[in-house]
Design an enzyme around this catalytic site. Sequence first.
Site, PDB file in Angstrom:
ATOM      1  N   ASP A 103       0.843  -1.188   0.000  1.00 37.96           N
ATOM      2  CA  ASP A 103       0.000   0.000   0.000  1.00 37.96           C
ATOM      3  C   ASP A 103       0.882   1.242   0.000  1.00 37.96           C
ATOM      4  O   ASP A 103       1.804   1.356   0.815  1.00 37.96           O
ATOM      5  CB  ASP A 103      -0.909   0.002   1.233  1.00 37.96           C
ATOM      6  CG  ASP A 103      -2.050   1.004   1.105  1.00 37.96           C
ATOM      7  OD1 ASP A 103      -2.445   1.330  -0.031  1.00 37.96           O
ATOM      8  OD2 ASP A 103      -2.550   1.458   2.142  1.00 37.96           O
ATOM      9  N   HIS A 110      -3.871  14.206   0.693  1.00 39.66           N
ATOM     10  CA  HIS A 110      -4.110  13.336   1.846  1.00 39.66           C
ATOM     11  C   HIS A 110      -2.925  13.361   2.806  1.00 39.66           C
ATOM     12  O   HIS A 110      -3.093  13.510   4.019  1.00 39.66           O
ATOM     13  CB  HIS A 110      -4.368  11.908   1.380  1.00 39.66           C
ATOM     14  CG  HIS A 110      -4.426  10.904   2.497  1.00 39.66           C
ATOM     15  ND1 HIS A 110      -5.457  10.856   3.402  1.00 39.66           N
ATOM     16  CD2 HIS A 110      -3.553   9.927   2.862  1.00 39.66           C
ATOM     17  CE1 HIS A 110      -5.236   9.880   4.274  1.00 39.66           C
ATOM     18  NE2 HIS A 110      -4.085   9.301   3.965  1.00 39.66           N
ATOM     19  N   GLU A 175     -10.235   4.064   3.603  1.00 40.07           N
ATOM     20  CA  GLU A 175      -9.310   4.709   2.684  1.00 40.07           C
ATOM     21  C   GLU A 175      -9.725   4.304   1.276  1.00 40.07           C
ATOM     22  O   GLU A 175      -9.595   3.137   0.889  1.00 40.07           O
ATOM     23  CB  GLU A 175      -7.853   4.313   2.976  1.00 40.07           C
ATOM     24  CG  GLU A 175      -7.356   4.884   4.290  1.00 40.07           C
ATOM     25  CD  GLU A 175      -5.850   4.769   4.467  1.00 40.07           C
ATOM     26  OE1 GLU A 175      -5.218   3.993   3.722  1.00 40.07           O
ATOM     27  OE2 GLU A 175      -5.316   5.456   5.363  1.00 40.07           O
ATOM     28  N   GLU A 177      -9.203   3.881  -2.388  1.00 39.43           N
ATOM     29  CA  GLU A 177      -7.964   3.714  -3.136  1.00 39.43           C
ATOM     30  C   GLU A 177      -8.229   3.026  -4.474  1.00 39.43           C
ATOM     31  O   GLU A 177      -9.316   2.484  -4.727  1.00 39.43           O
ATOM     32  CB  GLU A 177      -6.957   2.885  -2.333  1.00 39.43           C
ATOM     33  CG  GLU A 177      -6.682   3.428  -0.936  1.00 39.43           C
ATOM     34  CD  GLU A 177      -5.499   2.747  -0.262  1.00 39.43           C
ATOM     35  OE1 GLU A 177      -4.660   2.158  -0.975  1.00 39.43           O
ATOM     36  OE2 GLU A 177      -5.437   2.803   0.991  1.00 39.43           O
ATOM     37  N   ASP A 209      -9.059   0.315   1.946  1.00 36.90           N
ATOM     38  CA  ASP A 209      -8.129  -0.160   2.969  1.00 36.90           C
ATOM     39  C   ASP A 209      -8.604   0.370   4.322  1.00 36.90           C
ATOM     40  O   ASP A 209      -8.194   1.441   4.766  1.00 36.90           O
ATOM     41  CB  ASP A 209      -6.720   0.326   2.658  1.00 36.90           C
ATOM     42  CG  ASP A 209      -5.656  -0.445   3.419  1.00 36.90           C
ATOM     43  OD1 ASP A 209      -5.833  -1.661   3.600  1.00 36.90           O
ATOM     44  OD2 ASP A 209      -4.653   0.159   3.821  1.00 36.90           O
ATOM     45  N   ARG A 213      -7.812   4.211  13.216  1.00 36.78           N
ATOM     46  CA  ARG A 213      -6.899   5.336  13.408  1.00 36.78           C
ATOM     47  C   ARG A 213      -6.312   5.411  14.818  1.00 36.78           C
ATOM     48  O   ARG A 213      -5.169   5.838  15.002  1.00 36.78           O
ATOM     49  CB  ARG A 213      -7.626   6.654  13.092  1.00 36.78           C
ATOM     50  CG  ARG A 213      -8.136   6.763  11.673  1.00 36.78           C
ATOM     51  CD  ARG A 213      -7.005   6.725  10.665  1.00 36.78           C
ATOM     52  NE  ARG A 213      -7.513   6.913   9.295  1.00 36.78           N
ATOM     53  CZ  ARG A 213      -6.779   6.809   8.213  1.00 36.78           C
ATOM     54  NH1 ARG A 213      -5.495   6.524   8.310  1.00 36.78           N
ATOM     55  NH2 ARG A 213      -7.315   6.991   7.017  1.00 36.78           N
ATOM     56  N   GLN A 216      -3.721   2.669  15.013  1.00 38.70           N
ATOM     57  CA  GLN A 216      -2.616   3.101  14.151  1.00 38.70           C
ATOM     58  C   GLN A 216      -1.750   4.172  14.819  1.00 38.70           C
ATOM     59  O   GLN A 216      -0.519   4.126  14.755  1.00 38.70           O
ATOM     60  CB  GLN A 216      -3.185   3.633  12.833  1.00 38.70           C
ATOM     61  CG  GLN A 216      -2.151   4.138  11.843  1.00 38.70           C
ATOM     62  CD  GLN A 216      -2.797   4.764  10.612  1.00 38.70           C
ATOM     63  OE1 GLN A 216      -4.015   4.824  10.495  1.00 38.70           O
ATOM     64  NE2 GLN A 216      -1.977   5.247   9.689  1.00 38.70           N
ATOM     65  N   LYS A 229      -4.168  -1.592  10.299  1.00 43.46           N
ATOM     66  CA  LYS A 229      -4.461  -1.714   8.873  1.00 43.46           C
ATOM     67  C   LYS A 229      -4.726  -3.154   8.434  1.00 43.46           C
ATOM     68  O   LYS A 229      -5.405  -3.373   7.432  1.00 43.46           O
ATOM     69  CB  LYS A 229      -3.267  -1.183   8.049  1.00 43.46           C
ATOM     70  CG  LYS A 229      -2.953   0.279   8.260  1.00 43.46           C
ATOM     71  CD  LYS A 229      -3.854   1.146   7.427  1.00 43.46           C
ATOM     72  CE  LYS A 229      -3.358   2.573   7.407  1.00 43.46           C
ATOM     73  NZ  LYS A 229      -4.185   3.430   6.548  1.00 43.46           N
ATOM     74  N   THR A 233      -8.920  -5.477   4.068  1.00 48.67           N
ATOM     75  CA  THR A 233      -8.843  -4.616   2.895  1.00 48.67           C
ATOM     76  C   THR A 233      -9.843  -5.168   1.886  1.00 48.67           C
ATOM     77  O   THR A 233      -9.764  -6.347   1.531  1.00 48.67           O
ATOM     78  CB  THR A 233      -7.430  -4.621   2.283  1.00 48.67           C
ATOM     79  OG1 THR A 233      -6.496  -4.119   3.241  1.00 48.67           O
ATOM     80  CG2 THR A 233      -7.371  -3.767   1.030  1.00 48.67           C
ATOM     81  N   GLU A 334     -10.123  12.823   7.356  1.00 49.53           N
ATOM     82  CA  GLU A 334     -10.030  14.108   6.656  1.00 49.53           C
ATOM     83  C   GLU A 334     -11.391  14.780   6.566  1.00 49.53           C
ATOM     84  O   GLU A 334     -11.521  15.986   6.817  1.00 49.53           O
ATOM     85  CB  GLU A 334      -9.494  13.901   5.243  1.00 49.53           C
ATOM     86  CG  GLU A 334      -8.094  13.361   5.143  1.00 49.53           C
ATOM     87  CD  GLU A 334      -7.767  13.019   3.706  1.00 49.53           C
ATOM     88  OE1 GLU A 334      -7.417  13.944   2.942  1.00 49.53           O
ATOM     89  OE2 GLU A 334      -7.882  11.833   3.333  1.00 49.53           O
TER      90      GLU A 334
END
Length: 387
Positions: A103, A110, A175, A177, A209, A213, A216, A229, A233, A334
């Site tokens: 990844d 971002h 996420e 992607e 993904d 948070r 993480q 993570k 996925t 975000e």
Amino acid sequence: MNVADDDPFGPDNLPYGVFAPPGGSLRAGVRLGAQVLDIAALLDDSIFARPTLNGFLAQGPARWHAVRERLRDAVRAPLPAAAIHPLDSVRLSLPISIGDYVDFYASIDHATRLGGFLRPNGEPLLPNWRHLPVGYHGRAGSVVVSGTPVRRPCGQRRTGSGAPEFAPSARLDIEAELGFVVGVGSEIGTSIAVDDFAGHVFGVALLNDWSARDIQAWEGQPLGPFLGKSFATSLAAWITPLAALESARIAVPEQRPEPLSYLRGHQDWGFDIDVRVHWNGVPVSAPPYRAMYWSAAQMLAHLTVNGAGTRPGDLFASGTISGPRRDQSGSFIELSGNGAHPVDVGGCERTFLADGDTVLLTATAPGPGDARIALGEVSGQILPARR
């Protein structure tokens, strides 16, 4: 076979997947409108009667082109009934066997916003970010096909005292992607040049993904993402071949400083792809892939420049797709300003994901003429944690 001229899954698209018809075994198919076509039955080719696309991917670009042209000819003529299956009647499976998953972190918007949350008193971008596509190795065994429920992960989270606790993630995120599927691999000790991208990558698929948070943030120093993570996925069931995206190819934004020589090439491998994020059925953001700083060709070149080998079915992803505006965010950290600005989701305020929430990613890209093609969707619903 009749398909509406404006169908985003028309003859100019023909994404590949793996499906099982009622009472049948897994096999390769292409999507045409709301139908799945059995490629083995249509082309009388046993390599498509297998439960993954890996064998076909390994055959290389000349074979990919030949099969695509045969399929495009076939779908413009009457099709045998045995080769046609309604999409809503089949079971879709992960289309590839994934040996490795990497990844990346290729969106400057971002990375800047996330860096601002992580380092509010420092530079959002670390010194290396504009010099190389930052990435990390993910967990290939946790990649699941779209529609698979996602269990809220547990792990260590930092408390107000600074000490950790073990608990379900309270800041579960997405996420949005784009995943890139390797077809022809490369030997250990060799590297893939930027301009050799199309000789090795078969196609693209939407990817989510999922990210915890809070887990993480506590575990990620100094080595980076791990349990926050690796729990899940989600990958779309359909892989859009690069050949279907010719009309969507664009240059990447200007890169300053100029990248080192191994990251430079003569071919443009940006993509004009519009992603949409739907939270419990409500459209909440529209990330533009065209804004990505690093191209997929540069990602693959960097991934292999140290001699790391690749194999058919390997997967590498772009990292979160985000644009400069808040409503172009590809993650909820975000979109919610790190939890400071709740998002209206159908009359409910959300910052991060609640149990029972569903996220759906869709995307379209320019096709030939004024047409648009669609990438296969990717969705998942959050299940409560197991304590």
